[in-house]
Design a protein around this motif. Structure first.
Motif, mmCIF file in Angstrom:
data_model
loop_
_atom_site.group_PDB
_atom_site.id
_atom_site.type_symbol
_atom_site.label_atom_id
_atom_site.label_comp_id
_atom_site.label_asym_id
_atom_site.label_seq_id
_atom_site.Cartn_x
_atom_site.Cartn_y
_atom_site.Cartn_z
ATOM 1 N N TYR A 254 0.077 -31.043 22.284
ATOM 2 C CA TYR A 254 -0.621 -30.456 21.142
ATOM 3 C C TYR A 254 -1.945 -29.828 21.580
ATOM 4 O O TYR A 254 -2.344 -28.781 21.045
ATOM 5 C CB TYR A 254 -0.815 -31.521 20.068
ATOM 6 C CG TYR A 254 0.521 -32.106 19.639
ATOM 7 C CD1 TYR A 254 1.352 -31.427 18.766
ATOM 8 C CD2 TYR A 254 0.979 -33.316 20.167
ATOM 9 C CE1 TYR A 254 2.589 -31.935 18.400
ATOM 10 C CE2 TYR A 254 2.211 -33.836 19.813
ATOM 11 C CZ TYR A 254 3.017 -33.142 18.934
ATOM 12 O OH TYR A 254 4.249 -33.635 18.591
ATOM 13 N N LYS A 255 -2.602 -30.422 22.562
ATOM 14 C CA LYS A 255 -3.816 -29.824 23.127
ATOM 15 C C LYS A 255 -3.486 -28.487 23.777
ATOM 16 O O LYS A 255 -4.188 -27.490 23.573
ATOM 17 C CB LYS A 255 -4.435 -30.790 24.134
ATOM 18 C CG LYS A 255 -5.665 -30.269 24.865
ATOM 19 C CD LYS A 255 -6.237 -31.349 25.768
ATOM 20 C CE LYS A 255 -7.464 -30.871 26.526
ATOM 21 N NZ LYS A 255 -7.131 -29.858 27.552
ATOM 22 N N GLN A 256 -2.393 -28.457 24.557
ATOM 23 C CA GLN A 256 -1.989 -27.211 25.218
ATOM 24 C C GLN A 256 -1.587 -26.154 24.197
ATOM 25 O O GLN A 256 -1.906 -24.968 24.350
ATOM 26 C CB GLN A 256 -0.803 -27.483 26.156
ATOM 27 C CG GLN A 256 -1.064 -28.505 27.231
ATOM 28 C CD GLN A 256 -1.705 -27.901 28.469
ATOM 29 O OE1 GLN A 256 -2.038 -26.728 28.477
ATOM 30 N NE2 GLN A 256 -1.890 -28.707 29.497
ATOM 31 N N ALA A 257 -0.900 -26.564 23.129
ATOM 32 C CA ALA A 257 -0.492 -25.606 22.098
ATOM 33 C C ALA A 257 -1.708 -25.007 21.403
ATOM 34 O O ALA A 257 -1.743 -23.798 21.119
ATOM 35 C CB ALA A 257 0.426 -26.284 21.091
ATOM 36 N N ASP A 258 -2.707 -25.848 21.113
ATOM 37 C CA ASP A 258 -3.946 -25.330 20.518
ATOM 38 C C ASP A 258 -4.574 -24.271 21.413
ATOM 39 O O ASP A 258 -4.984 -23.194 20.954
ATOM 40 C CB ASP A 258 -4.950 -26.468 20.308
ATOM 41 C CG ASP A 258 -4.525 -27.468 19.240
ATOM 42 O OD1 ASP A 258 -3.622 -27.138 18.447
ATOM 43 O OD2 ASP A 258 -5.101 -28.565 19.208
ATOM 44 N N GLU A 259 -4.684 -24.582 22.688
ATOM 45 C CA GLU A 259 -5.356 -23.683 23.618
ATOM 46 C C GLU A 259 -4.568 -22.404 23.850
ATOM 47 O O GLU A 259 -5.147 -21.345 24.116
ATOM 48 C CB GLU A 259 -5.616 -24.399 24.944
ATOM 49 C CG GLU A 259 -6.597 -25.569 24.816
ATOM 50 C CD GLU A 259 -6.703 -26.398 26.082
ATOM 51 O OE1 GLU A 259 -5.885 -26.159 27.012
ATOM 52 O OE2 GLU A 259 -7.572 -27.291 26.142
ATOM 53 N N ALA A 260 -3.246 -22.496 23.741
ATOM 54 C CA ALA A 260 -2.391 -21.334 24.012
ATOM 55 C C ALA A 260 -2.126 -20.493 22.776
ATOM 56 O O ALA A 260 -1.548 -19.407 22.889
ATOM 57 C CB ALA A 260 -1.058 -21.807 24.609
ATOM 58 N N GLY A 261 -2.491 -20.967 21.584
ATOM 59 C CA GLY A 261 -2.200 -20.220 20.366
ATOM 60 C C GLY A 261 -0.735 -20.274 19.966
ATOM 61 O O GLY A 261 -0.225 -19.351 19.328
#
Length: 875
Positions: free
Chosen positions: A363-370
């Motif tokens: 979820y952290k990676q998804a936030d950062e990747a849009g």
């Protein structure tokens, strides 16, 4: 359900220590306490790595852990934090039961302070019951204990021989740590950013807990770093009674806040909020932080309606389902980041997390990747069918608890844009093939309750009761219907489409399956790996016996999957906003080394379908939509020479930078003749075989529906193989090219005979030695041992190879014989005797009856039923 502390946010790194030196021993369910394992006694303890996900089997469904540690040199509270464990966990310290937790994804823990000694023994028992009847299951593990995204899938119907066994995850799959804090703990943060008059506003809810038995006074400070200026700060005084909890709300203005955008529409502006709890003398008690973003959703989702906008801009979601691994402990931040990068390269902007919750790093990676995320609760299929009242109560309470934990854990992530309560429950209209389980609307009330709870817990996001309800699982061309039928579907949202394919020949996945050839059509190793023989035979690339080599079979299967994926994705995009709002390929990556639906296999080697989806999902796409054609088998476009070839050229655009006047150029030409002779050859020579043209068109903006550039209607009487090529040019630049290969032929492929149902499945649908002579004909018995199902067809009867005509089908009931209904429920384990009334008995001796049987969702094909001791295949 649980009597532990809910601990979604870890303390700052200086305030925790990971426990090591673990030993473990396996035990049957419920037997560890008698062996005095709670105090570390018993035999068979062996060193074990923690964290590590294990596998439970029947008779081996609990594992006990122990480790020792000295009293920490810390004057405050010492809290045990378990990051994640399958599934039911009990914890003892120095022989004292601290409590329990149920559920695999939520971090939890216990205050150890009152029970610490100079030397301490920690014992943890994890249990994961194996439930071999999926429709009766009550334990909540989502895709891990039901469905076809796991080794030994549900579609194998417990039919595999030894050594294959049903397994479910078990054990400590996340670290176990000690956290050092003061008396006031912070359970969770709920960050609620919004805009008012163009400026940002942030509301923060923090759950405080007094771990001490005395009243505690102190303060809570909110710190929000602001780029280019001093951090924003806000303090509140607090007073907590001993052992009590309190929710503190704080609000502050956030001038200059920037919006978080999906990756294809802009940048991902993320902020962080830190909350510090202090006691009266100013000593820091606990400190946690989390990320948040300013992002607004608007939606209208319901029966026959779906619209969805991010920051006021409507979006057609180009998506894929995502269940990245059956081993959660192997999902490192690097693996998850790589998967998201591959998804973006394939022009995917949304992922649906199927029936599970992933590690926090995702979820952290998804936030950062849009990357946008549809988030399922870990519920799939049927629960507690014909269960006792206490079993139903257990399941429903567990679902409520896990929903609350999931929302609290994930609430602050801007990437999450939809909550889903239940994946493919039995009450869906499309689940009619489940018979009585569907008729009684099993699990419907709890799913509706969960939807309402989502809306109360988090009004900022939409929620649906089930995936497959207002959206569609469109598995045409695989588990239902022909691929050609995709062109007739006009859905609101498609949350699953696709087909299985084999891993590439050089993929490491074959190391576990076995790269031998030839193999049986129902090879156990392949079925354990997910292979679905019925669907491969009816709609896919066929069964192994139809192919000369593994290399040929791999190529045929990947070609079919790629063609179907491209056709479905492009068809759905032509309906952008009218009426379709998204398309999710099923799915991005196979979750284990097997034979599955992934665009990447379990070793993350790409299949042909990955490139096909990337092309279909290009931001600006020119799509050729054939109109009047027949579908070839397994895939291909066939055109009758007596009917003009018709196709629409459609432009769909998701790129905000692309708009204006463009030109579509197209050409059709025959590439290979059909080999006509005599007069047909002369006629062929004078027939026109090529056309071309162009048309100017206004390219739609990213927030408008697709537009039809032109419709072709071309007489193509000359038979052979043709290629239609088209390009879109905008401002002198070719934005997209596309092509369609098709065949003009007067010879349509013959109707494919329905295959014989594989024996492992036939034995679970019928008594294959039940053929009996009756005074007015014959009878045979069906006995369903797959899943609750419905019989909708018994046709094409042949007795000893001779077609049976002029007969009636009847079913044996307590009141005598009755006409066979069009839909006959097939409950598990019930023997159903079917009578074929012909007017007279069959003769003495051995006989064989063939019948085309259709049991949707389970099997369709020929059953062979005999009256001898052995079937012909066995003989």
């Amino acid at each position: 359900m649980s009597d532990s502390l809910f601990m979604p946010l870890a303390q700052r790194i200086a305030g925790r220590r990971e426990l090591t030196g673990w030993e473990a021993v396996w035990m049957p369910l419920g037997e560890g306490e008698a062996e005095r394992l709670t105090i570390g006694r018993g035999t068979g303890w062996k060193p074990i790595e923690v964290p590590r996900q294990l596998s439970a089997q029947v008779g081996r469904q609990s594992v006990w852990y122990r480790t020792e540690f000295p009293r920490p040199d810390h004057a405050g509270r010492v809290v045990l934090r378990i990051g994640g464990a399958f599934l039911a966990t009990n914890v003892w310290l120095n022989g004292r039961l601290l409590g329990s937790h149920y559920g695999y994804f939520a971090p939890f823990g216990f205050d150890l302070t009152p029970y610490l000694k100079p030397e301490n023994l920690l014992v943890i028992c994890c249990e994961s019951p194996v439930e071999t009847q999926p429709e009766k299951k009550r334990h909540i593990m989502g895709l891990f204990n039901d469905g076809d995204l796991k080794p030994y899938p549900a579609s194998a119907y417990s039919s595999l021989p030894e050594p294959y066994q049903v397994e479910v995850p078990l054990g400590l799959w996340q670290p176990v740590q000690l956290e050092y804090i003061g008396p006031i703990a912070i359970d969770w943060l709920r960050l609620k950013p919004s805009f008012e008059g163009g400026d940002g506003r942030l509301e923060v809810e923090a759950r405080l807990r007094n771990l001490d038995g005395r009243q505690m006074d102190g303060e809570v400070e909110l710190v929000v770093p602001a780029p280019g200026r001093d951090a924003l700060r806000l303090r509140r005084e607090v007073r907590l009674a001993g052992g009590m909890e309190q929710t503190v709300t704080m609000r502050l203005a956030f001038p200059g806040a920037k919006r978080w955008e999906p990756w294809r529409l802009g940048e991902q502006h993320l902020y962080r909020a830190e909350v510090i709890a202090r006691v009266t003398d100013g000593t820091e008690s606990s400190r946690v932080e989390d990320a948040f973003a300013f992002r607004e959703l608007s939606w209208d989702i319901g029966p026959r309606r779906w619209s969805f906008s991010v920051n006021g801009r409507p979006m057609f979601l180009r998506g894929a389902c995502y269940a990245p691994s059956h081993r959660l402990d192997e999902l490192t931040a690097e693996v998850l980041a790589s998967d998201i990068a591959i998804a973006k390269q394939a022009n995917i902007d949304a992922l649906r997390i199927v029936a599970g919750v992933l590690p926090a790093d995702f979820y952290k990676q998804a936030d950062e990747a849009g990357m946008l995320v549809f988030q399922d609760l870990p519920l799939t299929g049927t629960y507690v069918y014909h269960g006792r009242t206490d079993e139903a109560r257990f399941f429903e309470n567990a679902a409520r608890q896990q929903q609350a934990e999931m929302v609290s854990m994930l609430h602050n992530h801007p990437s999450i844009v939809l909550w889903i309560a239940h994946d493919a429950p039995p009450w869906l209209a499309t689940s009619f093939d489940l018979g009585d389980v569907h008729a009684v609307r099993q699990n419907h009330s709890i799913d509706q309750e969960l939807k309402s709870s989502f809306e109360k817990l988090d009004p900022s996001r939409p929620a649906v009761a089930a995936s497959g309800d207002v959206d569609l699982h469109m598995m045409l061309g695989w588990s239902d219907g022909a691929w050609r039928d995709i062109g007739h579907v006009e859905p609101m949202m498609v949350s699953a489409f696709g087909a299985q394919s084999l891993p590439s020949v050089d993929s490491p996945v074959w190391d576990g399956i076995g790269k031998r050839w030839p193999v049986a059509d129902d090879e156990p190793a392949w079925r354990h790996a997910g292979f679905q023989p019925i669907n491969w035979a009816e709609r896919g690339a066929g069964l192994p016996s139809a192919h000369q080599s593994l290399e040929q079979y791999v190529a045929a299967s990947q070609s079919y999957q790629a063609d179907l994926i491209r056709y479905a994705a492009e068809h759905l995009r032509t309906r952008k906003f009218e009426s379709c709002w998204g398309a999710f390929a099923y799915h991005l990556v196979d979750p284990f080394p097997g034979i599955g639906f992934g665009l990447l296999d379990g070793a993350r080697r790409p299949k042909l379908a990955l490139e096909a989806l990337a092309e279909a999902f290009r931001p600006t796409r020119l799509i050729i939509e054939p109109l009047a054609f027949e579908g070839a088998r397994p895939f291909g476009v066939l055109q009758n020479p007596d009917v003009p070839f018709a196709a629409r050229l459609v432009i769909v655009n998701d790129d905000p930078e692309v708009m204006g006047r463009g030109t579509v150029r197209w050409s059709v030409a025959r590439e290979k003749a059909a080999g006509a002779r005599g007069l047909d050859r002369v006629r062929d020579a004078v027939q026109k075989k090529s056309y071309s043209g162009s048309v100017d068109v206004e390219v739609p903006t990213a927030f408008e529906p697709a537009v039809s550039a032109t419709t072709l209607s071309l007489p193509l009487a000359a038979e052979g193989q043709y290629r239609l090529e088209a390009s879109l040019t905008l401002a002198g630049r070719v934005v997209d090219r596309t092509e369609l290969l098709f065949t003009v032929t007067s010879t349509l492929p013959p109707v494919r005979h329905r295959p014989e149902i594989p024996r492992y499945l036939a034995e679970r649908l019928a008594d294959l030695h039940s053929l009996r002579s009756e005074s007015q004909g014959l009878s045979f018995a069906l006995e369903n041992r797959t899943r609750p199902a419905v019989l909708v067809g018994v046709t094409g009867l042949r007795l000893d190879g001779v077609l049976v005509t002029g007969h009636q089908l009847q079913i044996e009931t307590n009141a005598g014989l009755a006409q066979l209904p069009k839909r006959l429920d097939m409950p598990l384990g019930r023997r159903l005797v079917i009578h074929v009334v012909t007017g007279g008995p069959i003769g003495a001796g051995a006989h064989s009856l063939e019948a085309d049987v259709t049991v949707p969702g389970v099997a369709s094909g020929r059953l062979v039923i005999e009256n001898g001791a052995k079937s012909r295949s066995e003989a």
